[in-house]
Design a protein around this motif. Sequence first.
Motif, PDB file in Angstrom:
ATOM      1  N   ILE A 266       0.833  -1.196   0.000  1.00 47.20           N
ATOM      2  CA  ILE A 266       0.000   0.000   0.000  1.00 47.20           C
ATOM      3  C   ILE A 266       0.871   1.251   0.000  1.00 47.20           C
ATOM      4  O   ILE A 266       0.550   2.255  -0.648  1.00 47.20           O
ATOM      5  N   ALA A 267       1.998   1.202   0.718  1.00 47.54           N
ATOM      6  CA  ALA A 267       2.945   2.328   0.692  1.00 47.54           C
ATOM      7  C   ALA A 267       3.442   2.569  -0.728  1.00 47.54           C
ATOM      8  O   ALA A 267       3.503   3.715  -1.207  1.00 47.54           O
ATOM      9  N   ARG A 268       3.776   1.495  -1.442  1.00 45.35           N
ATOM     10  CA  ARG A 268       4.254   1.606  -2.817  1.00 45.35           C
ATOM     11  C   ARG A 268       3.194   2.227  -3.718  1.00 45.35           C
ATOM     12  O   ARG A 268       3.468   3.136  -4.507  1.00 45.35           O
ATOM     13  N   ILE A 269       1.954   1.743  -3.573  1.00 44.68           N
ATOM     14  CA  ILE A 269       0.861   2.254  -4.395  1.00 44.68           C
ATOM     15  C   ILE A 269       0.691   3.758  -4.205  1.00 44.68           C
ATOM     16  O   ILE A 269       0.606   4.526  -5.174  1.00 44.68           O
TER      17      ILE A 269
ATOM     18  N   ILE B 156       1.962  11.164  -1.365  1.00 44.64           N
ATOM     19  CA  ILE B 156       3.377  10.798  -1.209  1.00 44.64           C
ATOM     20  C   ILE B 156       3.756  10.751   0.264  1.00 44.64           C
ATOM     21  O   ILE B 156       4.404   9.800   0.740  1.00 44.64           O
ATOM     22  N   ILE B 157       3.329  11.766   1.022  1.00 41.08           N
ATOM     23  CA  ILE B 157       3.645  11.828   2.453  1.00 41.08           C
ATOM     24  C   ILE B 157       3.005  10.658   3.201  1.00 41.08           C
ATOM     25  O   ILE B 157       3.657   9.964   3.998  1.00 41.08           O
ATOM     26  N   LEU B 158       1.715  10.412   2.937  1.00 41.69           N
ATOM     27  CA  LEU B 158       1.018   9.320   3.622  1.00 41.69           C
ATOM     28  C   LEU B 158       1.561   7.953   3.210  1.00 41.69           C
ATOM     29  O   LEU B 158       1.562   7.017   4.024  1.00 41.69           O
ATOM     30  N   GLY B 159       2.039   7.833   1.973  1.00 40.78           N
ATOM     31  CA  GLY B 159       2.649   6.583   1.540  1.00 40.78           C
ATOM     32  C   GLY B 159       3.853   6.224   2.393  1.00 40.78           C
ATOM     33  O   GLY B 159       4.076   5.045   2.731  1.00 40.78           O
ATOM     34  N   ILE B 160       4.641   7.218   2.769  1.00 41.58           N
ATOM     35  CA  ILE B 160       5.796   6.989   3.644  1.00 41.58           C
ATOM     36  C   ILE B 160       5.331   6.604   5.049  1.00 41.58           C
ATOM     37  O   ILE B 160       5.871   5.678   5.669  1.00 41.58           O
TER      38      ILE B 160
ATOM     39  N   PHE C  15       5.200   2.761   8.364  1.00 45.59           N
ATOM     40  CA  PHE C  15       5.484   2.752   9.799  1.00 45.59           C
ATOM     41  C   PHE C  15       4.226   2.557  10.651  1.00 45.59           C
ATOM     42  O   PHE C  15       4.329   2.184  11.820  1.00 45.59           O
ATOM     43  N   TRP C  16       3.066   2.797  10.078  1.00 43.35           N
ATOM     44  CA  TRP C  16       1.824   2.783  10.858  1.00 43.35           C
ATOM     45  C   TRP C  16       1.057   1.472  10.746  1.00 43.35           C
ATOM     46  O   TRP C  16       0.544   0.953  11.743  1.00 43.35           O
ATOM     47  N   LEU C  17       0.946   0.931   9.537  1.00 42.56           N
ATOM     48  CA  LEU C  17       0.148  -0.284   9.341  1.00 42.56           C
ATOM     49  C   LEU C  17       0.921  -1.529   9.754  1.00 42.56           C
ATOM     50  O   LEU C  17       2.135  -1.598   9.619  1.00 42.56           O
ATOM     51  N   GLU C  18       0.180  -2.514  10.256  1.00 42.13           N
ATOM     52  CA  GLU C  18       0.722  -3.851  10.510  1.00 42.13           C
ATOM     53  C   GLU C  18       0.067  -4.809   9.522  1.00 42.13           C
ATOM     54  O   GLU C  18      -1.081  -4.587   9.102  1.00 42.13           O
TER      55      GLU C  18
END
Length: 429
Positions: free
Chosen positions: A88-91, A192-196, A200-203
């Motif tokens: 999801i970060a990549r997307i 872009i910011i939320l992707g980063i 660190f936030w999702l498990e």
Amino acid sequence: MPTTQAAALDLQVYRKLNRRLLPFLACLYVIAYIDRVNIGFAKLTMAEQLGFSDSIYGLGAGIFFIGYFLFEIPSNLILHRVGAKIWIARIMIVWGLLAAAMVFVSTPMQFYILRFLLGVGEAGFFPGIILYLTYWYPAPRRAKATATFMASVALAGVIGSPLSGFIMTYLDGVSTLTGWQWLFLIEAVPAIILGIIVAFWLENGPEQARWLTSDERNWLNSQLTAESLNKEQTGHIICFSKALCNSKLWLLSFTYFSIVMGFYGISFWLPQIVNTLVHQNLMLTGLLSAIPYAIAAIGMVVVGHLSDKNNERRWHIVSSALAGCLGLLISAIYNDTLLLALFGLSLASLGILSALSIFWSLPTAFLSGTAAAGGLALINAFGNLAGYLSPVLVAWIKTQTGDFTSALYMLATWLIVAAAIVLIKFRTL
């Protein structure tokens, strides 16, 4: 474990899940949806400045979904394999960069290519989140969780519409950029910011959730394991290849397609309809376009809660789809009266978004494992082809007739088709 203690632990666990996951996931989808449909606002000045006809705009708006369709299933299968955190970060980072690149569009071909690539970049995000929710929420709690997450679509309209109107009104010409260029640039940065932050936030699942106590993790895993065992005993489809041979999967795909026809008809053309009624006032268009989404944001969570409370999906979907149909008909009949047209569009938004949120409880009622990963992606990919067809058809009908009336009748018809399929073919789900 005593009943009262179990009930208290159950309440405690899901309160934590709701606070930790749903607001963040909703925030991600707000940004995704704004970046997907801000083309509807950009068109208000972009089309004239670049010489784009309604047909060029309709094709460019819709071609997003061709890229989305082609890469949807592979993307969701990869997410199931490597985990939500990385994928999801990549997307999000990729689609943010592509959305910002819309600033450089100057020809129809550039417009088509970037919209196609944006669809490729975002492919897998929505069904990935729907799949991700099944890792945390058992079926009896999933409709409300999904509705809360999908309320972000309506919230995106509440936030995005006035924001888009403000950007295009007050930033036009700043630093040599037009209003629509600022629109694409500013609304791409949060992705872009939320992707980063996602990394660190999702498990990937409850086992890695350090914000749950060991008792809470064990309780949640016991609930999910019990549901998984029940799925095996009740004949849930686990393998994607077997799911492809199941007629329910294809019926649900067509049902979703029919609902999405109405959804994107409103999403892409709502600013145009309102802008015509308020005589080209961009700021007022942004504010008024937020009203249908604000009503839908509240209503769809209520409908999802009622669906979970009554453990009933079929009639909630049917009644929501028919309410959406009625709303479109009202907006078509009273298209020259601002208040009545807004009432109709608000009812349509509420009905369509409620139907969409509860809909996702149907495929997860008989799909699990890779069948769920691939099946959810297939339904979403096939259904979102309507995201291509709907704006193109609306543009063609408007060109032929000179207004949106006939197009709104066409969109309403698709919602009747969706309601009929669910009513007749899904009596046991």
